[in-house]
Motif scaffolding. Structure first.
Motif, mmCIF file in Angstrom:
data_model
loop_
_atom_site.group_PDB
_atom_site.id
_atom_site.type_symbol
_atom_site.label_atom_id
_atom_site.label_comp_id
_atom_site.label_asym_id
_atom_site.label_seq_id
_atom_site.Cartn_x
_atom_site.Cartn_y
_atom_site.Cartn_z
ATOM 1 N N PHE A 185 -76.075 3.879 -6.087
ATOM 2 C CA PHE A 185 -76.199 2.834 -5.081
ATOM 3 C C PHE A 185 -74.831 2.293 -4.691
ATOM 4 C CE2 PHE A 185 -80.795 1.227 -6.058
ATOM 5 C CZ PHE A 185 -81.269 2.525 -5.917
ATOM 6 N N ARG A 186 -74.710 1.909 -3.418
ATOM 7 C CA ARG A 186 -73.498 1.268 -2.884
ATOM 8 C C ARG A 186 -73.924 0.016 -2.136
ATOM 9 N NH1 ARG A 186 -69.555 5.002 -1.216
ATOM 10 N NH2 ARG A 186 -68.398 3.139 -0.582
ATOM 11 N N ASP A 187 -73.203 -1.087 -2.284
ATOM 12 C CA ASP A 187 -73.559 -2.299 -1.562
ATOM 13 C C ASP A 187 -72.771 -2.410 -0.266
ATOM 14 O OD1 ASP A 187 -71.116 -2.887 -2.715
ATOM 15 O OD2 ASP A 187 -71.620 -4.978 -3.140
ATOM 16 N N CYS A 188 -73.179 -3.338 0.593
ATOM 17 C CA CYS A 188 -72.495 -3.576 1.863
ATOM 18 C C CYS A 188 -72.853 -4.968 2.355
ATOM 19 C CB CYS A 188 -72.893 -2.534 2.915
ATOM 20 S SG CYS A 188 -74.637 -2.599 3.404
ATOM 21 N N ASN A 189 -71.980 -5.549 3.155
ATOM 22 C CA ASN A 189 -72.263 -6.807 3.823
ATOM 23 C C ASN A 189 -73.367 -6.548 4.852
ATOM 24 O OD1 ASN A 189 -72.175 -9.029 5.692
ATOM 25 N ND2 ASN A 189 -70.100 -9.498 5.021
ATOM 26 N N VAL A 190 -74.449 -7.356 4.840
ATOM 27 C CA VAL A 190 -75.573 -7.089 5.741
ATOM 28 C C VAL A 190 -75.185 -7.265 7.209
ATOM 29 C CG1 VAL A 190 -77.335 -7.706 4.040
ATOM 30 C CG2 VAL A 190 -76.433 -9.472 5.578
ATOM 31 N N HIS A 191 -74.041 -7.911 7.477
ATOM 32 C CA HIS A 191 -73.575 -8.098 8.847
ATOM 33 C C HIS A 191 -72.490 -7.080 9.230
ATOM 34 C CE1 HIS A 191 -75.802 -11.844 9.001
ATOM 35 N NE2 HIS A 191 -75.209 -12.234 7.895
ATOM 36 N N GLY A 192 -72.125 -6.192 8.303
ATOM 37 C CA GLY A 192 -71.051 -5.243 8.554
ATOM 38 C C GLY A 192 -71.517 -4.013 9.309
ATOM 39 N N ASP A 193 -70.582 -3.358 9.967
ATOM 40 C CA ASP A 193 -70.861 -2.149 10.746
ATOM 41 C C ASP A 193 -71.104 -0.967 9.810
ATOM 42 O OD1 ASP A 193 -70.840 0.090 12.360
ATOM 43 O OD2 ASP A 193 -69.099 -0.534 13.535
ATOM 44 N N LEU A 194 -72.341 -0.519 9.745
ATOM 45 C CA LEU A 194 -72.692 0.572 8.824
ATOM 46 C C LEU A 194 -71.977 1.875 9.168
ATOM 47 C CD1 LEU A 194 -76.531 -0.045 8.520
ATOM 48 C CD2 LEU A 194 -74.861 -0.271 6.671
ATOM 49 N N LYS A 195 -71.800 2.145 10.429
ATOM 50 C CA LYS A 195 -71.200 3.413 10.844
ATOM 51 C C LYS A 195 -69.694 3.443 10.606
ATOM 52 C CE LYS A 195 -70.903 6.625 14.746
ATOM 53 N NZ LYS A 195 -69.424 6.724 14.836
ATOM 54 N N THR A 196 -68.998 2.416 11.077
ATOM 55 C CA THR A 196 -67.538 2.421 11.012
ATOM 56 C C THR A 196 -67.003 1.880 9.695
ATOM 57 O OG1 THR A 196 -67.450 2.120 13.420
ATOM 58 C CG2 THR A 196 -65.433 1.675 12.167
ATOM 59 N N TRP A 197 -67.519 0.731 9.266
ATOM 60 C CA TRP A 197 -67.009 0.114 8.039
ATOM 61 C C TRP A 197 -67.467 0.864 6.799
ATOM 62 C CZ3 TRP A 197 -67.765 -5.929 8.502
ATOM 63 C CH2 TRP A 197 -67.071 -6.380 9.639
ATOM 64 N N TYR A 198 -68.733 1.238 6.791
ATOM 65 C CA TYR A 198 -69.335 1.736 5.548
ATOM 66 C C TYR A 198 -69.704 3.222 5.589
ATOM 67 C CZ TYR A 198 -69.648 -3.218 4.379
ATOM 68 O OH TYR A 198 -69.345 -4.529 4.111
ATOM 69 N N ARG A 199 -69.429 3.891 6.684
ATOM 70 C CA ARG A 199 -69.621 5.343 6.790
ATOM 71 C C ARG A 199 -71.017 5.766 6.288
ATOM 72 N NH1 ARG A 199 -64.763 7.550 8.072
ATOM 73 N NH2 ARG A 199 -62.917 6.295 7.637
ATOM 74 N N THR A 200 -72.025 5.079 6.824
ATOM 75 C CA THR A 200 -73.405 5.330 6.414
ATOM 76 C C THR A 200 -74.050 6.328 7.360
ATOM 77 O OG1 THR A 200 -73.532 3.063 5.585
ATOM 78 C CG2 THR A 200 -75.622 4.227 5.920
ATOM 79 N N TYR A 201 -74.702 7.344 6.809
ATOM 80 C CA TYR A 201 -75.254 8.424 7.632
ATOM 81 C C TYR A 201 -76.601 8.066 8.252
ATOM 82 C CZ TYR A 201 -76.557 13.060 9.221
ATOM 83 O OH TYR A 201 -76.925 14.125 10.012
ATOM 84 N N GLY A 202 -77.483 7.400 7.485
ATOM 85 C CA GLY A 202 -78.829 7.162 8.002
ATOM 86 C C GLY A 202 -79.548 6.036 7.278
ATOM 87 N N TYR A 203 -80.850 5.985 7.446
ATOM 88 C CA TYR A 203 -81.672 4.942 6.854
ATOM 89 C C TYR A 203 -83.058 5.515 6.589
ATOM 90 C CZ TYR A 203 -83.869 4.655 11.433
ATOM 91 O OH TYR A 203 -84.532 4.972 12.585
#
Length: 247
Positions: free
Chosen positions: A152-170
């Motif tokens: 698991f990896r955490d993230c700020n719920v208001h942060g940009d998933l694509k650019t900041w957190y390099r998240t592929y999908g949901y």
């Protein structure tokens, strides 16, 4: 070779309540990485292709009659991870686990599933490389899963998933029965409606109902603001208040 047909979902946003613009993400519609079912749940996997936050992805799942996935049992977690690793591109995927701001990030019970349950046991954080969770305690945080290793990896719920957190999908989760009175919407209402009423239900009651569906011993449930979600293995106590599930 996998097909790459996509379906686009869009979310309206407003700036200062005036200007409106649209954020779109895509969900797979005709490739292997979608529409996986396990027990009473169906899972839809979507791809993030533009700037969007954890909260916005959660809203998109709810707008389609579901919610971000909750791993309520070890068997469910293992089955879904097996499907993802065999059928989906590697990377990080948003899941329905989050922590309210002000709570300590190092306490597993402070992380809550979309069903309203606290995480049971030790969360499998990615601690070898990036020392997750690393968002400050003062920040509300959501969670993503790396399907390559299940960490698991955490993230700020208001942060940009694509650019900041390099998240592929949901991953969205829905109940599979098309005949269920209680899984049509997550429109915000107060409390739960009785089983003989026709209509919508609150998001909180929706999550309580899903928790009951996943419990083999549960025959009924109730939700209220004071006591939260309660599930029952019988229908005797307060039968007029506890709501039997329709499947």
């Amino acid at each position: 070779m996998k097909s790459t047909a996509l379906m686009m979902f869009c979310l309206l946003k407003s700036i200062a309540g005036v200007a409106i613009y649209v954020t779109c993400i895509f969900t797979f519609t005709s490739m292997a990485c979608t529409d996986f079912s396990y027990q009473l749940s169906n899972y839809q996997v979507g791809r993030i292709t533009t700037s969007i936050t954890w909260l916005e992805v959660s809203s998109i799942c709810k707008s389609s009659g579901g919610q971000l996935v909750s791993f309520n049992t070890a068997d469910e977690s293992a089955a879904l991870l097996d499907f993802l690793t065999k059928n989906c591109p590697s990377g990080l995927y948003v899941i329905g686990l989050s922590r309210k701001s002000g709570l300590r990030r190092d306490i597993s019970a402070n992380w809550i599933w979309e069903t309203g349950e606290a995480y049971q046991g030790e969360i499998p954080w990615n601690i070898q490389v990036l020392s997750d969770p690393n968002e400050p305690n003062a920040v509300r945080s959501g969670v993503r899963i790396n399907i390559e290793d299940g960490k698991f990896r955490d993230c700020n719920v208001h942060g940009d998933l694509k650019t900041w957190y390099r998240t592929y999908g949901y991953i969205c989760e829905k109940h599979v029965s098309p005949n269920s009175t209680y899984f049509q919407t997550t429109q915000q209402l107060i409390g739960c409606r009785h089983h003989d009423s026709i209509g919508t239900m609150s998001a909180q009651c929706f999550r309580c109902a899903l928790k009951c569906f996943k419990d083999d011993e549960c025959l009924a449930f109730k939700y209220d603001d004071g006591g939260g979600c309660q599930v029952k293995s019988d229908l005797m106590e307060n039968a007029h208040y506890y709501t039997r599930l329709w499947v």
